[in-house]
Write a protein that holds these residues in place. Structure first.
Motif, PDB file in Angstrom:
ATOM      1  N   VAL A 148       1.087  -1.177   0.091  1.00 51.26           N
ATOM      2  CA  VAL A 148       0.013  -0.024   0.064  1.00 51.26           C
ATOM      3  C   VAL A 148       0.754   1.207   0.114  1.00 51.26           C
ATOM      4  O   VAL A 148       1.790   1.467   0.751  1.00 51.26           O
ATOM      5  CB  VAL A 148      -0.859   0.026   1.213  1.00 51.26           C
ATOM      6  CG1 VAL A 148      -1.830   1.294   1.413  1.00 51.26           C
ATOM      7  CG2 VAL A 148      -1.777  -1.161   1.416  1.00 51.26           C
ATOM      8  N   PRO A 149       0.618   2.109  -0.841  1.00 50.09           N
ATOM      9  CA  PRO A 149       1.515   3.467  -0.813  1.00 50.09           C
ATOM     10  C   PRO A 149       1.352   4.031   0.350  1.00 50.09           C
ATOM     11  O   PRO A 149       0.273   4.175   1.259  1.00 50.09           O
ATOM     12  CB  PRO A 149       0.937   4.339  -1.867  1.00 50.09           C
ATOM     13  CG  PRO A 149      -0.018   3.320  -2.981  1.00 50.09           C
ATOM     14  CD  PRO A 149      -0.365   2.147  -1.862  1.00 50.09           C
ATOM     15  N   ASN A 150       2.551   4.698   0.707  1.00 48.15           N
ATOM     16  CA  ASN A 150       2.697   5.369   2.290  1.00 48.15           C
ATOM     17  C   ASN A 150       2.361   4.529   3.319  1.00 48.15           C
ATOM     18  O   ASN A 150       1.846   5.047   4.220  1.00 48.15           O
ATOM     19  CB  ASN A 150       2.005   6.763   1.909  1.00 48.15           C
ATOM     20  CG  ASN A 150       2.009   7.587   0.892  1.00 48.15           C
ATOM     21  OD1 ASN A 150       3.040   7.739   0.619  1.00 48.15           O
ATOM     22  ND2 ASN A 150       1.108   8.118   0.284  1.00 48.15           N
ATOM     23  N   LEU A 151       2.713   3.338   3.154  1.00 46.36           N
ATOM     24  CA  LEU A 151       2.387   2.487   4.290  1.00 46.36           C
ATOM     25  C   LEU A 151       3.187   3.009   5.541  1.00 46.36           C
ATOM     26  O   LEU A 151       4.432   2.898   5.367  1.00 46.36           O
ATOM     27  CB  LEU A 151       2.673   0.943   3.833  1.00 46.36           C
ATOM     28  CG  LEU A 151       2.584  -0.072   5.087  1.00 46.36           C
ATOM     29  CD1 LEU A 151       0.892  -0.033   5.332  1.00 46.36           C
ATOM     30  CD2 LEU A 151       2.819  -1.512   4.510  1.00 46.36           C
ATOM     31  N   CYS A 152       2.673   2.841   6.733  1.00 42.75           N
ATOM     32  CA  CYS A 152       3.439   3.431   7.734  1.00 42.75           C
ATOM     33  C   CYS A 152       3.062   2.541   9.045  1.00 42.75           C
ATOM     34  O   CYS A 152       1.765   2.585   9.592  1.00 42.75           O
ATOM     35  CB  CYS A 152       3.256   4.592   8.131  1.00 42.75           C
ATOM     36  SG  CYS A 152       4.132   5.515   9.673  1.00 42.75           S
ATOM     37  N   LEU A 153       3.910   1.534   9.542  1.00 41.16           N
ATOM     38  CA  LEU A 153       3.647   0.571  10.505  1.00 41.16           C
ATOM     39  C   LEU A 153       4.506   0.718  11.736  1.00 41.16           C
ATOM     40  O   LEU A 153       5.933   1.155  11.378  1.00 41.16           O
ATOM     41  CB  LEU A 153       3.474  -0.849   9.945  1.00 41.16           C
ATOM     42  CG  LEU A 153       2.678  -1.207   8.879  1.00 41.16           C
ATOM     43  CD1 LEU A 153       2.984  -2.884   8.583  1.00 41.16           C
ATOM     44  CD2 LEU A 153       1.225  -1.098   9.381  1.00 41.16           C
ATOM     45  N   ASN A 154       4.237   0.700  12.849  1.00 42.96           N
ATOM     46  CA  ASN A 154       5.120   0.646  13.954  1.00 42.96           C
ATOM     47  C   ASN A 154       4.605  -0.364  15.074  1.00 42.96           C
ATOM     48  O   ASN A 154       3.336  -0.658  15.127  1.00 42.96           O
ATOM     49  CB  ASN A 154       5.143   2.072  14.490  1.00 42.96           C
ATOM     50  CG  ASN A 154       3.867   2.615  15.013  1.00 42.96           C
ATOM     51  OD1 ASN A 154       3.338   2.192  16.286  1.00 42.96           O
ATOM     52  ND2 ASN A 154       3.146   3.569  14.407  1.00 42.96           N
ATOM     53  N   PRO A 155       5.368  -0.606  15.933  1.00 43.51           N
ATOM     54  CA  PRO A 155       5.145  -1.411  16.981  1.00 43.51           C
ATOM     55  C   PRO A 155       3.961  -1.173  18.096  1.00 43.51           C
ATOM     56  O   PRO A 155       3.070  -2.156  18.589  1.00 43.51           O
ATOM     57  CB  PRO A 155       6.582  -1.677  18.109  1.00 43.51           C
ATOM     58  CG  PRO A 155       7.387  -1.421  17.013  1.00 43.51           C
ATOM     59  CD  PRO A 155       6.917  -0.303  16.096  1.00 43.51           C
ATOM     60  N   ASP A 156       3.760   0.191  18.008  1.00 51.35           N
ATOM     61  CA  ASP A 156       2.511   0.689  18.800  1.00 51.35           C
ATOM     62  C   ASP A 156       1.191   0.176  18.183  1.00 51.35           C
ATOM     63  O   ASP A 156       0.095   0.426  19.098  1.00 51.35           O
ATOM     64  CB  ASP A 156       2.462   2.102  18.801  1.00 51.35           C
ATOM     65  CG  ASP A 156       3.782   2.769  19.730  1.00 51.35           C
ATOM     66  OD1 ASP A 156       4.317   1.826  20.539  1.00 51.35           O
ATOM     67  OD2 ASP A 156       4.275   3.769  19.435  1.00 51.35           O
ATOM     68  N   MET A 157       1.171  -0.207  17.041  1.00 47.12           N
ATOM     69  CA  MET A 157      -0.100  -0.684  16.323  1.00 47.12           C
ATOM     70  C   MET A 157      -0.532  -2.015  16.778  1.00 47.12           C
ATOM     71  O   MET A 157      -1.539  -2.526  16.299  1.00 47.12           O
ATOM     72  CB  MET A 157       0.078  -0.567  14.841  1.00 47.12           C
ATOM     73  CG  MET A 157      -0.011   1.012  14.509  1.00 47.12           C
ATOM     74  SD  MET A 157       0.569   1.299  12.683  1.00 47.12           S
ATOM     75  CE  MET A 157      -1.016   0.743  11.907  1.00 47.12           C
ATOM     76  N   ALA A 158       0.245  -2.709  17.524  1.00 38.39           N
ATOM     77  CA  ALA A 158       0.353  -4.050  17.870  1.00 38.39           C
ATOM     78  C   ALA A 158      -1.006  -4.052  18.742  1.00 38.39           C
ATOM     79  O   ALA A 158      -1.401  -3.297  19.403  1.00 38.39           O
ATOM     80  CB  ALA A 158       1.579  -4.592  18.543  1.00 38.39           C
ATOM     81  N   PRO A 159      -1.614  -5.504  18.521  1.00 34.49           N
ATOM     82  CA  PRO A 159      -2.881  -5.372  19.495  1.00 34.49           C
ATOM     83  C   PRO A 159      -2.385  -5.485  20.981  1.00 34.49           C
ATOM     84  O   PRO A 159      -1.581  -5.878  21.327  1.00 34.49           O
ATOM     85  CB  PRO A 159      -3.638  -6.972  19.120  1.00 34.49           C
ATOM     86  CG  PRO A 159      -2.256  -7.388  18.204  1.00 34.49           C
ATOM     87  CD  PRO A 159      -1.524  -6.594  17.842  1.00 34.49           C
TER      88      PRO A 159
END
Length: 202
Positions: A148-159
């Motif tokens: 996905v364009p401009n995808l931004c993931l980080n550990p804070d998004m973890a459940p």
């Protein structure tokens, strides 16, 4: 290591048997096989690359012979057909071999040889289909781009919820990424960025 139960040397209780012939399932087998194969190729004039321990070359004037070894499979490449035949005959003098003929499939990579323009096409269609079937993704819609364009993931998004965490831990993410990394190294370099990006989050 101990002496066999019904074969003990009273005079030398600390002596053990010397393995003279390796068999399958013995831990020493791969090492012995590697050494024997290596010595055979070196004695025949092949040189092993320092950058790749499984690749051997043999130069004879304008002709070159390349042997790519994977366990007990050997891929023979040369710019002269007679040298390929010679290599097979040499191997057959020492080892029991099976000639697989022209290369079509090896290590999950399909090789399509095109004689008119003397080119080779590499494909991993079957490997990709096996991955999709294994992780039940055959029915997903295809995408024109790998992420996905401009995808931004980080550990804070973890459940954070214990049930969600337990469910996530059962998902084979590492295995899936491992399969993708193999694709990257062979035929799908366009997956390199997203695979590396996701690996940093594991």
């Amino acid at each position: 290591m101990e002496q066999p139960k019904y074969f003990k040397d009273i005079k030398h209780p600390n002596y053990v048997c010397l393995l003279k012939k390796t068999l399958y399932s013995f831990k020493q087998s791969p090492r012995i096989w590697y050494y024997k194969r290596h010595q055979f190729l070196i004695n025949k004039g092949y040189k092993r690359l320092k950058s790749d321990q499984n690749l051997y070359t043999n130069h004879n004037g304008n002709h070159i012979l390349i042997l790519v070894v994977y366990v007990d499979d050997i891929l023979i490449i040369s710019n002269a057909v007679e040298h390929i035949k010679m290599a097979k005959e040499e191997l057959a003098t020492t080892f029991s071999i099976t000639d697989g003929g022209p290369l079509h499939y090896m290590l999950d990579v399909e090789f399509n040889l095109h004689s008119p323009n003397n080119s080779t096409q590499l494909c991993q269609r079957k490997f990709i289909e096996d991955i999709l079937n294994k992780y039940q993704m055959m029915d997903l819609k295809p995408s024109l781009i790998p992420a996905v364009p401009n995808l931004c993931l980080n550990p804070d998004m973890a459940p954070k919820d214990p049930r969600e965490i337990k469910d996530i831990e059962t998902q084979p993410f590492r295995e899936m990424l491992g399969s993708l990394r193999y694709l990257v190294s062979c035929t799908k370099p366009d997956l390199c960025y997203i695979t590396s990006y996701l690996s940093r989050l594991m």
